[in-house]
Design a protein around this motif. Structure first.
Motif, PDB file in Angstrom:
ATOM      1  N   ARG A  10      95.593 146.559 -58.443  1.00  0.00           N
ATOM      2  CA  ARG A  10      94.951 147.183 -57.074  1.00  0.00           C
ATOM      3  C   ARG A  10      93.871 146.510 -56.461  1.00  0.00           C
ATOM      4  O   ARG A  10      93.472 146.232 -55.801  1.00  0.00           O
ATOM      5  N   TRP A  11      92.914 145.531 -58.005  1.00  0.00           N
ATOM      6  CA  TRP A  11      92.297 145.103 -57.146  1.00  0.00           C
ATOM      7  C   TRP A  11      92.064 143.747 -56.268  1.00  0.00           C
ATOM      8  O   TRP A  11      93.023 142.999 -56.982  1.00  0.00           O
ATOM      9  N   ALA A  12      91.369 143.557 -55.446  1.00  0.00           N
ATOM     10  CA  ALA A  12      90.724 142.499 -55.405  1.00  0.00           C
ATOM     11  C   ALA A  12      90.323 141.053 -56.219  1.00  0.00           C
ATOM     12  O   ALA A  12      89.688 141.446 -57.134  1.00  0.00           O
ATOM     13  N   VAL A  13      90.306 139.647 -55.279  1.00  0.00           N
ATOM     14  CA  VAL A  13      89.350 138.878 -56.496  1.00  0.00           C
ATOM     15  C   VAL A  13      88.563 139.126 -56.917  1.00  0.00           C
ATOM     16  O   VAL A  13      88.176 138.364 -57.793  1.00  0.00           O
ATOM     17  N   PRO A  14      86.886 139.667 -56.224  1.00  0.00           N
ATOM     18  CA  PRO A  14      85.857 140.009 -56.954  1.00  0.00           C
ATOM     19  C   PRO A  14      85.694 140.708 -58.030  1.00  0.00           C
ATOM     20  O   PRO A  14      84.836 140.402 -58.540  1.00  0.00           O
ATOM     21  N   GLU A  15      86.639 141.712 -57.848  1.00  0.00           N
ATOM     22  CA  GLU A  15      86.705 143.189 -59.019  1.00  0.00           C
ATOM     23  C   GLU A  15      86.897 142.348 -59.992  1.00  0.00           C
ATOM     24  O   GLU A  15      86.622 141.795 -61.385  1.00  0.00           O
ATOM     25  N   PHE A  17     101.461 137.452 -59.087  1.00  0.00           N
ATOM     26  CA  PHE A  17      99.452 137.312 -59.246  1.00  0.00           C
ATOM     27  C   PHE A  17     100.017 136.413 -58.523  1.00  0.00           C
ATOM     28  O   PHE A  17      98.517 136.067 -58.333  1.00  0.00           O
ATOM     29  N   MET A  58      96.952 134.987 -56.224  1.00  0.00           N
ATOM     30  CA  MET A  58      95.321 135.360 -56.441  1.00  0.00           C
ATOM     31  C   MET A  58      94.797 134.094 -57.614  1.00  0.00           C
ATOM     32  O   MET A  58      93.146 134.450 -57.901  1.00  0.00           O
ATOM     33  N   GLY A  60      91.810 131.829 -56.693  1.00  0.00           N
ATOM     34  CA  GLY A  60      90.415 132.168 -56.201  1.00  0.00           C
ATOM     35  C   GLY A  60      89.859 132.816 -57.410  1.00  0.00           C
ATOM     36  O   GLY A  60      88.973 132.760 -57.400  1.00  0.00           O
ATOM     37  N   GLN A  91      86.501 131.456 -58.609  1.00  0.00           N
ATOM     38  CA  GLN A  91      85.305 132.413 -58.293  1.00  0.00           C
ATOM     39  C   GLN A  91      84.614 132.815 -60.061  1.00  0.00           C
ATOM     40  O   GLN A  91      83.516 133.122 -59.948  1.00  0.00           O
ATOM     41  N   THR A 104      94.262 155.232 -55.606  1.00  0.00           N
ATOM     42  CA  THR A 104      94.762 154.385 -56.897  1.00  0.00           C
ATOM     43  C   THR A 104      95.391 153.718 -57.835  1.00  0.00           C
ATOM     44  O   THR A 104      96.622 154.382 -57.379  1.00  0.00           O
ATOM     45  N   GLU A 149      87.256 156.467 -49.830  1.00  0.00           N
ATOM     46  CA  GLU A 149      87.846 155.684 -48.618  1.00  0.00           C
ATOM     47  C   GLU A 149      87.612 156.836 -47.956  1.00  0.00           C
ATOM     48  O   GLU A 149      87.658 157.194 -46.784  1.00  0.00           O
TER      49      GLU A 149
END
Length: 518
Positions: free
Chosen positions: A84-89, A108, A111, A114, A118, A495, A504
C-alpha cells in the motif's frame, strides 16, 4: 528452531503432496523444495551472504512462499514490502536496512524506476512475474533454471529471520526485528491452542507482507499442510477457492468477512470444507458473528489479538467462547487470554500493574517478542522495558484473565474531562442492523475540547439517520460517550491489513492546528 525445518520434514515424509495451489498452478513439496534450493543458490550466486536482506514487492502468489523459504534456505533475512506504500515509503524501508535484492511482480513494475531513482543504494531488481523480464531486471525463472540447488544454511535460533516495517501511518516506519526463535515460538504457541495439522488447506488472502499472513504461512510449513493462495481479497474468488479447493482454514479481518456475507451469490457456494476461521485486526461486531454462525453453524471461530512486535499473537479467544452463552455474557467481546508461553499484564503510566477491571496499557513478555527496531535504539528502549513489550494498547483484564481492548491509547477521546474509548462506541454502533462498518474519532469542540464523531458506512440498500444512531447508542452507553455528530460514507480508508486509517479520517478536522488533541 529454524524456519525451514518444516519444509525439510515434509520433503522427507510427504514429498509428493501438493503444497501450493495458485490458480491452475500446483506444486508438490518435492517441486517446491527444488525451487527453494535453486532460489537460495541463485541469490548466493548474486552475492548474498548470511544476514543480507531480501525484499519482495508483490501480491500474494506461490512465488511469495518460495521467496520466504528460499531466502531463509540461503541464510538471508526477509524484508517484505508493504504493497500500500508510495515509492518514498518503500525506498525508506529498503535504504534503512540496506536491502540487497528486491523481487517485483507484474502488478508493481511501474514503481521500479521510481525506486531505482530515489534509493540511496538501489537493490538488485529481480522480476518475479508471469511475462518476460523488463530491461534492467533479472528474471526469476531464468535464475532458478540456471542455478544449482544448495544445502540449507540452517540459520535459526537468535539469527534474524525478518525485518517487518510497521507504524507507517504516522512518521517514518519502524523495522521490527524478528528472529527465527520469535516467529517459530509464536506459531508453536498458537498451534498448541488452535488446531493446525498436516491435513489442512490454508487459504492465504491476507497480504503476505503483513505479519498475520506471513506467520500463517510459517505455521502451515511447520505443520506440513497445503497452501491455497489468492493474490488479494476478492469475495467471489475466495468463495470459489473454498468450494473448489477444499479450504479448511482461513484468517480474515472483519471487513473481508462482511464482504463475503454480503456477496449476492454467497448461498450458491459449498463452504462445508471450511472448518476454522480466525478473525482479528479491528473491532468486531457481535452481529457479524451471529451472521457467520447462522450461515455456517459448523464453523469454529476464534479471535486473535496481537501486533507485529509479538510475531504477532498475544492472546486468543477460542471457539468455545463463541457460543450463545459467551455472546450473552459479553465474553465474545474479549480478545481472549494470554497465549501459552506468553505473560500479559495491564499497567498504569508508571508501569505498575493495575487492579482487575481497571483500564491500563497491555504489556507482554515471551519468546515471541521482537528483539527491537532496526537502527532505532531510542524507539526500542521505549517499547522494550525491563523485559516487557509496552504495546500502547488500552485494555482491562477481568478476574479470569480475559483481555478486553478499549482502544489504542492514542485514540482516546477526552470530552468535557471524561475519557471516551472509541472502540467501546464503535462496538455499539456496529450492532445496529443498518451499519456495515464504522469508526469513531475525536474532533475539536469549542466547549468540550473534543467531541465524539462517528463515520459510518451503511449496508447496501439500507437507510438510517444520524439521530437514529445517536438514540441507539444512548440505549447502551452513557450520554457523553454517544456521537455528537455522524457522517455517512461509501467506504472507509483501510490499510493493507484491513485496519481503518483513523489518521486520514481525523486530518480534515485538525488541519491547521498545532496539535491533534484538545
Amino acid at each position: 528452531m529454524y524456519l525451514t525445518q518444516g519444509l525439510q520434514r515434509s520433503l522427507q515424509q510427504t514429498p509428493d503432496k501438493i503444497v501450493t495451489i495458485f490458480g491452475a498452478r500446483r506444486r508438490t513439496f518435492r517441486e517446491f523444495g527444488e525451487r527453494v534450493a535453486r532460489l537460495a543458490g541463485a541469490l548466493r550466486g548474486l552475492g548474498m551472504v548470511p544476514g543480507d536482506r531480501v525484499s519482495m514487492l508483490a501480491l500474494n502468489s506461490d512465488r511469495y512462499l518460495e521467496y520466504m523459504q528460499g531466502t531463509w534456505w540461503g541464510g538471508g533475512v526477509l524484508n517484505p514490502v508493504n504493497i500500500r506504500w508510495a515509492v518514498p515509503e518503500i525506498v525508506y524501508s529498503l535504504d534503512d536496512c540496506n536491502t540487497r535484492f528486491l523481487l517485483v511482480d507484474d502488478y508493481f513494475l511501474p514503481m521500479v524506476e521510481g525506486i531505482r531513482a530515489q534509493s540511496r543504494n538501489a537493490p538488485m531488481f529481480i522480476y518475479a512475474g508471469e511475462k518476460s523480464a523488463p530491461q534492467g531486471m533479472l528474471d526469476y525463472e531464468t535464475l532458478l533454471a540456471k542455478a544449482e540447488p544448495i544445502e540449507d544454511a540452517g540459520r535459526g535460533g537468535e539469527d534474524i529471520a525478518c525485518i517487518m516495517y510497521t507504524g507507517g501511518t504516522t512518521g517514518f516506519p519502524k523495522g521490527v526485528i524478528q528472529t527465527h526463535l520469535n516467529l517459530w515460538s509464536a506459531c508453536i504457541q498458537r498451534m498448541a491452542e488452535i488446531h493446525q495439522g498436516a491435513e489442512q488447506r490454508d487459504l492465504h488472502v491476507m497480504p503476505l507482507f503483513h505479519i498475520a499472513g506471513l506467520a500463517r504461512v510459517v505455521s502451515g510449513f511447520i505443520a506440513g499442510g497445503s497452501h491455497v493462495i489468492q493474490p488479494t481479497f476478492d469475495a467471489a474468488a475466495v468463495l470459489k477457492a473454498v468450494t473448489e479447493e477444499g479450504v479448511t482454514d482461513a484468517i480474515l479481518v472483519p471487513t473481508m468477512i462482511l464482504g463475503l456475507l454480503a456477496h449476492p451469490e454467497f448461498d450458491k457456494y459449498n463452504l462445508s470444507s471450511l472448518q476454522r476461521l480466525t478473525y482479528g485486526a479491528s473491532p468486531t461486531a457481535g452481529e457479524m458473528i451471529e451472521q457467520v454462525l447462522a450461515k455456517l453453524p459448523h464453523l469454529q471461530l476464534s479471535h486473535s489479538y496481537g501486533l507485529t512486535e509479538a510475531c504477532p499473537i498475544v492472546s486468543t479467544n477460542p471457539p468455545e467462547n463463541h457460543g450463545p452463552a459467551a455472546r450473552k455474557s459479553g465474553l465474545i467481546r474479549s480478545v481472549g487470554r494470554a497465549g501459552l508461553g506468553v505473560n500479559v499484564k495491564i499497567v498504569d503510566e508508571e508501569g505498575v500493574e493495575v487492579p482487575r477491571g481497571t483500564v491500563g496499557e497491555i504489556i507482554v513478555r515471551g519468546p515471541n517478542i521482537m528483539v527491537g527496531y532496526w537502527n532505532k535504539p531510542e524507539e526500542t528502549a521505549k517499547a522494550l522495558r525491563h523485559g516487557w513489550l509496552f504495546t500502547g494498547d488500552g485494555a482491562y483484564m477481568d478476574e479470569q484473565g480475559y483481555l478486553f481492548i478499549v482502544d489504542r491509547l492514542k485514540d482516546m477521546i477526552v470530552s468535557g474531562g471524561e475519557n471516551v474509548y472509541s472502540a467501546e462506541v464503535e462496538n455499539i454502533i456496529a450492532r445496529h442492523p443498518a451499519v456495515l462498518m464504522c469508526a469513531v474519532i475525536g474532533v475539536p469542540h469549542e466547549q468540550w475540547g473534543e467531541a465524539v464523531h462517528a463515520v459510518v458506512v451503511r449496508k447496501p440498500g439500507v437507510e438510517v439517520a444520524a439521530e437514529d444512531l445517536r438514540s441507539y447508542c444512548r440505549e447502551y452507553i452513557a450520554g457523553y460517550k454517544c456521537p455528537k455528530s455522524v457522517e455517512f460514507r461509501e467506504a472507509l480508508p483501510l490499510t493493507g491489513a484491513g485496519k481503518i486509517l483513523k489518521r486520514e479520517l481525523r486530518e480534515p478536522f485538525w488541519a491547521g492546528k498545532s496539535k491533534a488533541v484538545n
